[in-house]
Design a protein around this motif. Structure first.
Motif, PDB file in Angstrom:
ATOM      1  N   PRO A  11     -33.837  20.387 -63.228  1.00 13.55           N
ATOM      2  CA  PRO A  11     -35.689  19.870 -63.501  1.00 13.55           C
ATOM      3  C   PRO A  11     -35.648  18.274 -62.613  1.00 13.55           C
ATOM      4  O   PRO A  11     -34.534  17.499 -62.495  1.00 13.55           O
ATOM      5  CB  PRO A  11     -36.090  19.567 -65.301  1.00 13.55           C
ATOM      6  CG  PRO A  11     -34.527  18.961 -66.165  1.00 13.55           C
ATOM      7  CD  PRO A  11     -33.873  19.746 -65.033  1.00 13.55           C
ATOM      8  N   ASN A  12     -36.977  17.950 -62.248  1.00 14.03           N
ATOM      9  CA  ASN A  12     -36.941  16.682 -61.619  1.00 14.03           C
ATOM     10  C   ASN A  12     -37.706  15.557 -62.556  1.00 14.03           C
ATOM     11  O   ASN A  12     -37.999  16.295 -64.129  1.00 14.03           O
ATOM     12  CB  ASN A  12     -38.728  17.202 -60.929  1.00 14.03           C
ATOM     13  CG  ASN A  12     -38.391  18.111 -59.811  1.00 14.03           C
ATOM     14  OD1 ASN A  12     -37.288  18.289 -59.191  1.00 14.03           O
ATOM     15  ND2 ASN A  12     -39.565  18.751 -58.894  1.00 14.03           N
ATOM     16  N   ILE A  13     -37.231  14.276 -62.368  1.00 13.52           N
ATOM     17  CA  ILE A  13     -37.357  13.736 -63.438  1.00 13.52           C
ATOM     18  C   ILE A  13     -37.603  12.138 -63.058  1.00 13.52           C
ATOM     19  O   ILE A  13     -37.436  11.841 -61.792  1.00 13.52           O
ATOM     20  CB  ILE A  13     -35.939  13.311 -63.642  1.00 13.52           C
ATOM     21  CG1 ILE A  13     -34.778  14.118 -64.978  1.00 13.52           C
ATOM     22  CG2 ILE A  13     -35.374  12.167 -64.983  1.00 13.52           C
ATOM     23  CD1 ILE A  13     -33.683  13.655 -64.478  1.00 13.52           C
ATOM     24  N   HIS A  14     -38.252  11.966 -64.059  1.00 16.25           N
ATOM     25  CA  HIS A  14     -39.127  11.004 -63.213  1.00 16.25           C
ATOM     26  C   HIS A  14     -39.988   9.269 -63.551  1.00 16.25           C
ATOM     27  O   HIS A  14     -39.770   9.717 -65.207  1.00 16.25           O
ATOM     28  CB  HIS A  14     -40.970  11.131 -62.823  1.00 16.25           C
ATOM     29  CG  HIS A  14     -41.974   9.839 -62.489  1.00 16.25           C
ATOM     30  ND1 HIS A  14     -41.589   9.215 -61.334  1.00 16.25           N
ATOM     31  CD2 HIS A  14     -42.553   8.928 -63.697  1.00 16.25           C
ATOM     32  CE1 HIS A  14     -42.531   8.583 -61.193  1.00 16.25           C
ATOM     33  NE2 HIS A  14     -43.310   8.175 -62.219  1.00 16.25           N
ATOM     34  N   ILE A  15     -39.242   8.375 -63.462  1.00 19.03           N
ATOM     35  CA  ILE A  15     -38.491   7.281 -63.959  1.00 19.03           C
ATOM     36  C   ILE A  15     -39.262   6.184 -64.585  1.00 19.03           C
ATOM     37  O   ILE A  15     -39.524   5.505 -63.030  1.00 19.03           O
ATOM     38  CB  ILE A  15     -37.309   7.173 -64.747  1.00 19.03           C
ATOM     39  CG1 ILE A  15     -36.093   8.264 -65.285  1.00 19.03           C
ATOM     40  CG2 ILE A  15     -37.917   5.704 -65.889  1.00 19.03           C
ATOM     41  CD1 ILE A  15     -34.498   7.894 -64.980  1.00 19.03           C
ATOM     42  N   ALA A  16     -40.276   5.637 -65.072  1.00 10.71           N
ATOM     43  CA  ALA A  16     -41.130   3.988 -64.798  1.00 10.71           C
ATOM     44  C   ALA A  16     -41.017   2.984 -65.708  1.00 10.71           C
ATOM     45  O   ALA A  16     -40.454   4.025 -67.146  1.00 10.71           O
ATOM     46  CB  ALA A  16     -42.413   4.787 -64.558  1.00 10.71           C
TER      47      ALA A  16
END
Length: 487
Positions: A11-16
């Motif tokens: 999956p695409n993983i977005h971290i902020a």
């Protein structure tokens, strides 16, 4: 999404993050190759360690926040047990789920799972303790509150959020907010997430074949979970002294040893995990022929020799045998390049596999520029093999070569290559992120001409060039004036 060797995609993983250690603000997408670049002390290692902590917290970040480790915690699959027939012991909810699983061609969504499973996973997702424990372990802290951004303000709140995406929708998310006095969390699982065929088959087999009278509870077999591995910046020194470290750890393992060395600081989690991998290294654990092949190319083309493994004292000893040499050298006798790259060779040869995440701090350390460019080729080969790679770097040579790999991939997409190259990347597979002091982290876009070039690198090059021109002008004027006077 990143393709892996079994034909699926990760999956695409977005971290902020906000106010996290030295980082004011950052929002990144993990790509098959993710590059952190920028000044020292700007948070590159902090963010890499955070990613490692998240990977460990969720046992590998997958499409749905369950895994073999998570399911082991769910000690009841059925609402009741029948003394005669396990099939009669199935709850109504579970029987309905089995019926849906047996219908081929019909999507099976997360919402089709039993409500107790949905509730437990949702509750587990928003439980902050495991993540806080992992943060403390990885950063060697007394409290996760110590990670709140290093500022004089008493009102900063540390924020960490994780979103797992597929195409244009969120599969699940997790967030934690720490003001220093209060910690809050939130989480979300998309009930419309569709299970893949192999997940459905494993779930159906698990629920349909258990005999409570003859065998213990079986767990969901979702396949081997993706692992995360970290090669710390200190790996070279560890490789040169790991035997001494191992023996010291054995001494400290006794009660007397623990009392004697109680004041010695602990390792960070990443270094401790790296040490465990090295001390327990088993050459027979070959990840795959492809990964071993990548390691062999690295040995032949960069190390110009072979990393050997022996076990004279129960735990492994690592040696380096130069090409055409009959004598193998201890790591302490080898060059810093050898002890720097030997861990990467070992991990590729016996630990890392397709689908895993490999985090490397400064892969260019102690390497000649030519060797740095060849290490970049290794990173490209790993991406092609299905490994997600994250690096921190200061190397312009490494970035230049990664840019060339992207250009090669873009040329290949146009059908201009006469033969397919062995290493190539595409723009979508590479994400480079620039870290700066007291400024938000920002993405460095790939450009066909400039490649991946941080603006500060250009500023440093321009300053050096201008100074060089100025000094050469002064020298020429001085030499020229002296020659005139002599005439």
């Amino acid at each position: 999404m990143q393709k892996i060797k079994d034909g699926q995609q990760s999956p695409n993983i977005h971290i902020a993050v906000a106010n996290f250690g030295p980082i004011e603000k950052a929002a990144i997408d993990l790509r098959p190759l993710t590059v952190f670049v920028g000044e020292s002390n700007t948070g590159k290692t902090y963010l890499a360690a955070l990613i490692y902590a998240l990977q460990r917290t969720f046992d590998g970040i997958s499409r749905v926040p369950w895994s073999p480790h998570r399911i082991l915690q769910l000690n009841r699959i059925y609402d009741s047990r029948h003394p005669e027939s396990s099939t009669q012991a199935l709850s109504k909810e579970t029987r309905e789920m089995l019926e849906k699983l047996n219908v081929t061609g019909q999507p099976f969504k997360f919402s089709d799972s039993p409500q107790w499973l949905q509730d437990r996973l949702q509750s587990d997702l928003v439980d902050s303790e495991r993540f806080k424990d992992e943060l403390r372990r990885c950063f060697d802290l007394e409290s996760a509150s110590e990670l709140i951004r290093f500022t004089e303000s008493q009102h900063d709140t540390m924020k960490v959020s994780l979103e797992v995406r597929e195409e244009n929708h969120i599969l699940w998310s997790f967030g934690i907010y720490n003001s220093g006095t209060e910690v809050t969390t939130d989480g979300f699982v998309n009930e419309d997430t569709v299970l893949r065929p192999d997940d459905r088959a494993a779930l159906r087999e698990t629920l349909d074949t258990i005999d409570w009278r003859r065998e213990p509870v079986r767990v969901f077999r979702w396949g081997a979970p993706a692992e995360s591995y970290y090669l710390p910046a200190a790996r070279s020194g560890i490789m040169q002294s790991h035997s001494m470290i191992a023996s010291s750890l054995v001494d400290r393992a006794t009660r007397v040893g623990l009392e004697q060395f109680s004041e010695i600081p602990a390792f960070s989690g990443m270094i401790a995990d790296f040490l465990k991998q090295i001390i327990s290294y088993d050459e027979r654990r070959v990840s795959s022929d492809e990964m071993s092949g990548i390691a062999k190319v690295l040995e032949d083309e960069v190390l110009r020799g072979e990393v050997e493994v022996r076990k004279p004292a129960g735990y492994p000893e690592f040696l380096y045998r130069p090409q055409k040499s009959e004598q193998a050298l201890r790591m302490s006798q080898s060059s810093s390049m050898v002890s720097e790259l030997a861990p990467l060779v070992l991990f590729l040869r016996g630990i890392v596999g397709p689908g895993d995440t490999l985090i490397i701090e400064e892969p260019e350390a102690h390497l000649h520029p030519a060797a740095q460019t060849k290490v970049a080729l290794t990173l490209g080969r790993l991406v092609r093999a299905g490994v997600r790679v994250i690096i921190t770097t200061h190397s312009d040579w490494l970035l230049e070569q990664i840019g060339n790999l992207v250009r090669e991939g873009e040329v290949m997409k146009l059908g201009k290559n006469k033969t397919e190259p062995t290493t190539w990347l595409t723009k979508a597979e590479v994400g480079a992120w620039l870290f700066r002091t007291d400024k938000p982290v920002k993405e460095i876009p790939f450009e066909h001409i400039a490649g991946i070039e941080p603006e500060e690198y250009g500023e440093v090059a321009e300053e050096l060039h201008n100074r060089s021109v100025n000094l050469r002008t002064q020298l020429e004027e001085t030499v020229g004036g002296t020659e005139v006077e002599q005439e």
